[in-house]
Design a protein around this motif. Structure first.
Motif, mmCIF file in Angstrom:
data_model
loop_
_atom_site.group_PDB
_atom_site.id
_atom_site.type_symbol
_atom_site.label_atom_id
_atom_site.label_comp_id
_atom_site.label_asym_id
_atom_site.label_seq_id
_atom_site.Cartn_x
_atom_site.Cartn_y
_atom_site.Cartn_z
ATOM 1 N N ARG A 109 42.127 44.530 33.501
ATOM 2 C CA ARG A 109 40.939 43.879 32.940
ATOM 3 C C ARG A 109 40.826 42.432 33.433
ATOM 4 N N SER A 110 41.972 41.750 33.525
ATOM 5 C CA SER A 110 41.959 40.360 33.994
ATOM 6 C C SER A 110 41.598 40.277 35.468
ATOM 7 N N VAL A 111 42.137 41.200 36.278
ATOM 8 C CA VAL A 111 41.841 41.181 37.713
ATOM 9 C C VAL A 111 40.385 41.568 37.969
ATOM 10 N N VAL A 157 54.009 37.911 35.966
ATOM 11 C CA VAL A 157 52.655 38.443 36.188
ATOM 12 C C VAL A 157 51.665 37.818 35.216
ATOM 13 N N GLN A 158 52.055 37.696 33.938
ATOM 14 C CA GLN A 158 51.146 37.144 32.941
ATOM 15 C C GLN A 158 50.849 35.675 33.204
ATOM 16 N N GLN A 159 51.868 34.916 33.626
ATOM 17 C CA GLN A 159 51.639 33.508 33.930
ATOM 18 C C GLN A 159 50.686 33.351 35.118
ATOM 19 N N GLU A 160 50.863 34.187 36.125
ATOM 20 C CA GLU A 160 49.965 34.124 37.289
ATOM 21 C C GLU A 160 48.533 34.482 36.907
ATOM 22 N N LEU A 161 48.379 35.473 36.028
ATOM 23 C CA LEU A 161 47.028 35.863 35.594
ATOM 24 C C LEU A 161 46.378 34.755 34.766
ATOM 25 N N GLN A 162 47.150 34.107 33.925
ATOM 26 C CA GLN A 162 46.593 33.015 33.129
ATOM 27 C C GLN A 162 46.152 31.858 34.013
ATOM 28 N N LEU A 163 46.941 31.571 35.036
ATOM 29 C CA LEU A 163 46.585 30.486 35.950
ATOM 30 C C LEU A 163 45.314 30.817 36.730
ATOM 31 N N MET A 171 40.851 29.448 36.629
ATOM 32 C CA MET A 171 40.018 29.079 37.784
ATOM 33 C C MET A 171 38.920 30.137 37.944
ATOM 34 N N THR A 172 37.872 30.058 37.123
ATOM 35 C CA THR A 172 36.793 31.048 37.145
ATOM 36 C C THR A 172 35.956 30.858 38.399
ATOM 37 N N PRO A 173 35.692 31.914 39.141
ATOM 38 C CA PRO A 173 34.889 31.781 40.355
ATOM 39 C C PRO A 173 33.490 31.284 40.046
#
Length: 267
Positions: free
Chosen positions: A12-14, A109-115, A119-121
Motif C-alpha cells: 500500500r505504501s509503495v 524496510v519500515q524505516q525506508e518506507l517512512q522516509l 517525500m511525496t512526489p
C-alpha cells in the motif's frame, strides 16, 4: 505475523507513490470502480508475491514474473500501458523488501518506507490540489445556485421560472426531464415522437393517394389518374374485357372489378 499481512502495508505504501497507478486511479482509467479495483489490486498482489516466492528461483526470474504481472494488471484493469520502466523498478524493490523481511530486517524496510513516504512526489500533490480545486469549485457553484433560487423566490409567484436545462453525454441540451415510473424522458423525446407520428401519417397518405400520375390535357379522358394502389377512370373500356363494361370512378387494384386487367395495369 504472516508474510501476507506483513506485505499488505508495504504494498500500500509503495503503490501510493507509484505515479502511473495513482494517475490511472485518479482519472478513472479503470472505469467507475477504479477505487475498488485499486484496493483489490493490493490484496491480490500480496497473494501473488507469497504464492510465487520461491527461494530456489534466481532473483532475475522473480523480478521478471513480478514485472509481467504488474504490466498485465495495469493494462487489463486500468487501461494503462507502461513505457517508463516503473514496473521493473517496483519489481526490484519488492524483491529486495521480501529478502530483507525473510532475513528478519523488517524494521529496516519500515524505516525506508517512512522516509520515502515523507517525500511525496509532486505528481500526487498536483492530483490532490486538482481534487481540492474541483471540490471548492463545486461548493461555489452550489452556493451560487442557492443564491439564484432565493432571488427567484423573492420575485414572487407571478413570474414563471425558466425550465431547467440538462446537457447529456454527447453535448445536446434538453429542456427538462419527465419521469414515468423508473424511466426518464426529455421534451426532445416527445417532440421527436410527434414528428415521427406526423411523418408516418404523411407517408401513409402519400402511398394511398391516387395522384402519383395524372393524365395530360390532350389525352383521352377515359384515364384520369393513378397511384400506387388505386386507379381512377372515366367510361373506360378495356380491349381485353369480353363484357366491355365502362369503368367510371376510382378502383383499388385488388378489387373484383379490376381482376380482368389487373396484370395489364401492374405487370
Amino acid at each position: 505475523m504472516s508474510l501476507l499481512s506483513t506485505l499488505d502495508p508495504i504494498i500500500r505504501s509503495v503503490f501510493s507513490r507509484w505515479t502511473a497507478l495513482q494517475l490511472a486511479v485518479a482519472h478513472s482509467m479503470g472505469g467507475s470502480e477504479s477505487e475498488a479495483k485499486y484496493e483489490a489490486f493490493i490484496s491480490t498482489f500480496a497473494e501473488f508475491l507469497t504464492r510465487n516466492l520461491r527461494p530456489s528461483l534466481p532473483v532475475s526470474a522473480v523480478e521478471s514474473e513480478i514485472q509481467v504481472y504488474l504490466d498485465e494488471v495495469l493494462d487489463e484493469e486500468f487501461n494503462t500501458e507502461l513505457d517508463d520502466g516503473s514496473s521493473q523498478e517496483l519489481a526490484q524493490l519488492f524483491v529486495r523488501y521480501i529478502h530483507l523481511i525473510l532475513q528478519g530486517r523488517l524494521n529496516d524496510v519500515q524505516q525506508e518506507l517512512q522516509l520515502q513516504q515523507a517525500m511525496t512526489p509532486a505528481v500526487q500533490k498536483s492530483i490532490r490540489n486538482e481534487n481540492d480545486a474541483e471540490s471548492s469549485t463545486s461548493d461555489e457553484d452550489d452556493d451560487d445556485d442557492r443564491i439564484d433560487e432565493e432571488e427567484e423566490e423573492e420575485v414572487g409567484e407571478g413570474r414563471a421560472k425558466p425550465q431547467s436545462m440538462d446537457v447529456d453525454e454527447d453535448g445536446w441540451t434538453t429542456m427538462g426531464i419527465f419521469r414515468f415510473g423508473n424511466a426518464e424522458y426529455s421534451t426532445n423525446f416527445f417532440v421527436a415522437s410527434i414528428c415521427m407520428f406526423l411523418s408516418t401519417l404523411c407517408c401513409i397518405s402519400a402511398f394511398a393517394s391516387p395522384y402519383w400520375t395524372k393524365r395530360y390535357l390532350d389525352t383521352p379522358q377515359d384515364f384520369q389518374n393513378i397511384g400506387l394502389w388505386e386507379l381512377c377512370l372515366y367510361k373506360y373500356r378495356h380491349y381485353k374485357d369480353d363484357l366491355q363494361i365502362p369503368y367510371t370512378g376510382c378502383f383499388w387494384f385488388w378489387t373484383n372489378e379490376m381482376y380482368r386487367f389487373r396484370d395489364w395495369i401492374i405487370p
